[in-house]
Design a protein around this motif. Structure first.
Motif, PDB file in Angstrom:
ATOM      1  N   VAL A 153       0.912  -1.193   0.112  1.00  0.00           N
ATOM      2  CA  VAL A 153       0.115  -0.089   0.375  1.00  0.00           C
ATOM      3  C   VAL A 153       0.768   0.902   0.222  1.00  0.00           C
ATOM      4  O   VAL A 153       1.393   1.310   0.481  1.00  0.00           O
ATOM      5  N   HIS A 154       0.903   2.261  -0.922  1.00  0.00           N
ATOM      6  CA  HIS A 154       1.350   3.481  -0.921  1.00  0.00           C
ATOM      7  C   HIS A 154       0.909   4.324  -0.679  1.00  0.00           C
ATOM      8  O   HIS A 154       0.082   5.193  -0.390  1.00  0.00           O
ATOM      9  N   GLN A 155       2.267   4.607   0.469  1.00  0.00           N
ATOM     10  CA  GLN A 155       1.689   6.195   1.246  1.00  0.00           C
ATOM     11  C   GLN A 155       2.174   7.142   0.928  1.00  0.00           C
ATOM     12  O   GLN A 155       3.015   7.392   0.388  1.00  0.00           O
ATOM     13  N   PRO A 156       1.599   7.882   0.778  1.00  0.00           N
ATOM     14  CA  PRO A 156       2.199   9.418   0.154  1.00  0.00           C
ATOM     15  C   PRO A 156       2.919  10.261   0.686  1.00  0.00           C
ATOM     16  O   PRO A 156       2.418  11.530   1.219  1.00  0.00           O
ATOM     17  N   ARG A 157       3.753   9.976   1.486  1.00  0.00           N
ATOM     18  CA  ARG A 157       4.716   9.990   2.998  1.00  0.00           C
ATOM     19  C   ARG A 157       5.196  11.530   2.654  1.00  0.00           C
ATOM     20  O   ARG A 157       4.600  12.546   3.426  1.00  0.00           O
ATOM     21  N   ARG A 158       5.373  11.876   1.133  1.00  0.00           N
ATOM     22  CA  ARG A 158       5.742  13.402   1.247  1.00  0.00           C
ATOM     23  C   ARG A 158       5.354  14.316   1.300  1.00  0.00           C
ATOM     24  O   ARG A 158       4.641  15.870   1.733  1.00  0.00           O
ATOM     25  N   LEU A 159       4.069  14.196   0.261  1.00  0.00           N
ATOM     26  CA  LEU A 159       2.257  14.972   0.676  1.00  0.00           C
ATOM     27  C   LEU A 159       2.071  14.842   1.861  1.00  0.00           C
ATOM     28  O   LEU A 159       1.375  16.025   1.952  1.00  0.00           O
ATOM     29  N   ILE A 160       2.320  14.276   2.737  1.00  0.00           N
ATOM     30  CA  ILE A 160       1.332  13.802   4.091  1.00  0.00           C
ATOM     31  C   ILE A 160       2.063  14.789   5.154  1.00  0.00           C
ATOM     32  O   ILE A 160       0.902  15.728   5.391  1.00  0.00           O
ATOM     33  N   GLY A 161       3.061  15.101   4.757  1.00  0.00           N
ATOM     34  CA  GLY A 161       4.371  15.925   5.137  1.00  0.00           C
ATOM     35  C   GLY A 161       4.453  17.402   4.694  1.00  0.00           C
ATOM     36  O   GLY A 161       4.018  18.595   5.899  1.00  0.00           O
ATOM     37  N   GLU A 162       3.700  17.626   2.871  1.00  0.00           N
ATOM     38  CA  GLU A 162       3.558  18.981   2.327  1.00  0.00           C
ATOM     39  C   GLU A 162       2.270  19.147   3.628  1.00  0.00           C
ATOM     40  O   GLU A 162       2.311  20.405   4.090  1.00  0.00           O
ATOM     41  N   THR A 163       1.529  18.298   3.690  1.00  0.00           N
ATOM     42  CA  THR A 163      -0.323  19.202   4.143  1.00  0.00           C
ATOM     43  C   THR A 163       0.108  19.705   5.139  1.00  0.00           C
ATOM     44  O   THR A 163      -0.398  20.002   5.602  1.00  0.00           O
ATOM     45  N   ALA A 164       0.279  18.469   5.871  1.00  0.00           N
ATOM     46  CA  ALA A 164       0.670  19.116   7.485  1.00  0.00           C
ATOM     47  C   ALA A 164       0.885  19.910   7.849  1.00  0.00           C
ATOM     48  O   ALA A 164       0.922  21.047   8.465  1.00  0.00           O
ATOM     49  N   MET A 165       2.663  20.287   6.915  1.00  0.00           N
ATOM     50  CA  MET A 165       3.098  21.275   7.410  1.00  0.00           C
ATOM     51  C   MET A 165       2.223  22.870   7.203  1.00  0.00           C
ATOM     52  O   MET A 165       2.214  23.630   8.010  1.00  0.00           O
ATOM     53  N   GLY A 166       1.828  22.617   5.823  1.00  0.00           N
ATOM     54  CA  GLY A 166       0.923  23.372   5.319  1.00  0.00           C
ATOM     55  C   GLY A 166      -0.136  24.181   6.231  1.00  0.00           C
ATOM     56  O   GLY A 166      -0.637  24.829   6.384  1.00  0.00           O
ATOM     57  N   VAL A 167      -0.745  22.800   6.758  1.00  0.00           N
ATOM     58  CA  VAL A 167      -2.167  22.825   7.844  1.00  0.00           C
ATOM     59  C   VAL A 167      -1.876  23.944   9.480  1.00  0.00           C
ATOM     60  O   VAL A 167      -2.185  24.464   9.602  1.00  0.00           O
ATOM     61  N   LEU A 168      -0.305  23.596   9.379  1.00  0.00           N
ATOM     62  CA  LEU A 168       0.068  24.043  10.985  1.00  0.00           C
ATOM     63  C   LEU A 168       0.575  25.418  10.354  1.00  0.00           C
ATOM     64  O   LEU A 168       0.035  26.623  11.670  1.00  0.00           O
ATOM     65  N   VAL A 169       0.980  26.174   9.219  1.00  0.00           N
ATOM     66  CA  VAL A 169       1.697  26.737   8.610  1.00  0.00           C
ATOM     67  C   VAL A 169      -0.121  27.897   8.896  1.00  0.00           C
ATOM     68  O   VAL A 169       0.214  29.113   9.409  1.00  0.00           O
ATOM     69  N   ASP A 170      -1.157  28.100   8.386  1.00  0.00           N
ATOM     70  CA  ASP A 170      -2.287  28.193   8.106  1.00  0.00           C
ATOM     71  C   ASP A 170      -3.039  28.325   9.961  1.00  0.00           C
ATOM     72  O   ASP A 170      -3.454  29.604  10.538  1.00  0.00           O
ATOM     73  N   ILE A 171      -2.844  27.087  10.751  1.00  0.00           N
ATOM     74  CA  ILE A 171      -3.055  27.594  11.938  1.00  0.00           C
ATOM     75  C   ILE A 171      -2.389  28.876  12.876  1.00  0.00           C
ATOM     76  O   ILE A 171      -3.218  30.056  13.252  1.00  0.00           O
ATOM     77  N   LEU A 172      -1.346  28.915  12.359  1.00  0.00           N
ATOM     78  CA  LEU A 172       0.086  29.869  13.178  1.00  0.00           C
ATOM     79  C   LEU A 172      -0.728  31.190  11.930  1.00  0.00           C
ATOM     80  O   LEU A 172      -0.285  32.339  13.077  1.00  0.00           O
TER      81      LEU A 172
END
Lengths: 333, 333
Positions: free
Chosen positions: A287-306
């Motif tokens: 099962v392929h996990q889009p690992r890079r994308l997971i990291g990018e997305t999460a950091m993007g969400v945190l940037v928004d929250i901040l």
DNA sequence: CTGAAAGCGCTTACAG
DNA sequence: CTGAAAGCGCTTACAG
């Protein structure tokens, strides 16, 4: 180490006040061209770099993000980290990686970084929110990655592990397998719980035995040990769904050692799609996990929250897909 | 986020001065038992955590170490990082990982962290010292890992790549191989230069052709491409020494794809001994780098330097040893 | 044993 | 456009 140049030195050399130096650096257009040139020259001459601690103390923020990882030696995390890092840098944040070894004390120590104004936010890859070592804590801005923290509404970025496991099992069933075993992770691990549940449900729906489960600890060795146990049974499974790629590799190793072939005698599916899954022999169906994308997305969400935007109330679920390669094949007749 | 508790709040609640609160925290034995209890209670009540930025600004140090890594997505680095992290934590330091992508600008940005008093020292895994973007810089306390920075006397922890390559080639020669090729890294890379030199010298000493070298970029794909090129030659080599494990895996993949076997037709040696080298099929004969130890040692040296001890003037060379596994065998007759 | 005060190196209203 | 001054949250001589 030689005495460090401060804003004071620059001001003296340029013949202006420190306020002006600060402005020349921060908002140059507010300063006259002439003054700006003098300041620039003085900075050039001294090699001045602003003391970020003083600046941050004054500004009351750090532009630093703490990332908590259970085990930085695990290659599963490295690509996620790369994704985090990329988005962080693009937004002027730096990341601080804390290796927790699943030790709550260490987790809290790192979290204190945020409490202590050393960092603005937290990224959690360890599946557990800091609890302040028992003391009440107000959680800092944070995002949970990959894991799911039950009974919490923390912003989360992950895949649907249950669904992905269903796909994997369905693939095996379509290949004609009837005796399908699982090599799962530690029973307390929420990832494994979700994956096992999805697998079990699909097996049951097909009228197959869903109870052939051996637990490992996600390591290669534990995958091998689990497979050994499965092979001891007189009627061993013809297919095995493993909760991660390492255990799948361990299982395959063991199958080969027993003189059997993959997928001729036993098909094996992994989970995660590590870099090495594809070059493994046989190349691993997983099962392929889009690992890079997971990291990018999460950091993007945190940037928004901040930045003051409201945190997402629903988990952000990214697509995972089964990569069919050479470790799975038709059930032996 | 609610207003953060400061030392002032604690002092008010405890009915003492902020100096006393600070002392109760830093050197409790200087404070009377009675006062200490009052402070402790106030801290308990407020959930106070000292602002590390203010403390560091005042103390003029950060207890933070910046680690520069060219590519955090590369599993080679993760275990080194784990070693660094362990020794850092044991000594009260935290590590900040900077992913540089081999971009000198990014390298200097991170290095500025140290200039800007955000960190006390630097660990370099990227094979290049910061140059201040052309501006003169006085280098901060630092240690170089794995790489060797020519024409510098910077403190360094690494293995002897030349020697390790000699061992690898000698192993092949002892197995009867006469046509031995190299799949090397980028010609500018100092690691590859050292490894190739050691290999070439040993080949020449044995009266063998040392000129069969194809360069890759350390990736699996480049190893495969290089092997493809070697196989095109009518008299292909019977053994290949690769400058890292990834290229070795790519090469093996390609050999199998050509209908040949490893080590039956061609023996392959890697370098690094990644976690996956052992479970690869065939398990990889490779040069083992003590990665965790390299990280631990380097961080230890940096701790010493930061404690005022003199930096080692000679590179610290750790032992690397050939792990003979299943990817090498006797030369075909 | 404790407090008042200086100071770490900045940024930023406030005046001018 | 520029400077004097306050203040970010601490630590640490200095006095008492």
């Amino acid at each position: 180490m030689a005495q460090k140049t401060t804003i004071e030195d620059v001001a003296r050399i340029a013949g202006v006040s420190i306020a002006t130096v600060s402005r020349a650096l921060g908002k140059p257009d507010v300063v006259s061209r002439d003054t700006r040139d003098k300041v620039t020259a003085a900075i050039e001459q001294t090699g001045y770099t602003a003391n970020a601690m003083a600046r941050n103390l004054r500004r009351q923020k750090t532009r630093m993000i703490v990332v908590l990882v259970p085990n930085i030696g695990n290659p599963f995390f490295s690509e996620i980290l790369a994704g985090i890092e990329e988005v962080a840098t693009a937004n002027g944040y730096n990341i601080l990686i804390g290796n927790t070894d699943n030790d709550p004390v260490r987790e809290n120590n790192f979290a204190n970084f945020v409490q202590g104004n050393q960092a603005d936010g937290l990224l959690l890859l360890n599946g557990r929110a800091p609890d302040g070592n028992g003391r009440a804590v107000k959680l800092p801005p944070l995002v949970v990655l990959c894991e799911r923290i039950p009974d919490s509404e923390l912003p989360t970025v992950r895949i649907d592990n249950d669904l992905a496991a269903q796909d994997a099992i369905r693939h095996l069933i379509e290949l004609g397998h009837r005796r399908i075993a699982q090599i799962a992770g530690p029973p307390v691990n929420i990832l494994t719980v979700d994956r096992s549940r999805g697998a079990a449900r699909t097996l049951q729906a097909a009228g197959l035995d869903a109870d052939v489960v051996v637990n490992g600890d996600f390591s290669i060795a534990s995958g091998a040990a689990a497979m050994r146990e499965l092979l001891r049974r007189t009627e061993h499974p013809t297919a095995v769904f493993c909760s991660n790629d390492e255990m799948a590799m361990g299982a395959i190793q063991e199958i080969k050692a027993a003189g059997l072939t993959v997928p001729g005698d036993i098909s094996v599916i992994g989970f995660d799609d590590l870099t090495f899954a594809e070059v493994y022999d046989p190349s691993l169906t997983t099962v392929h996990q889009p690992r890079r994308l997971i990291g990018e997305t999460a950091m993007g969400v945190l940037v928004d929250i901040l930045a003051g935007k409201p945190a997402p109330t629903e988990p952000i679920v990214l697509g995972a897909e089964l990569r069919v390669r050479a470790s799975t094949g038709p059930a032996p007749v």
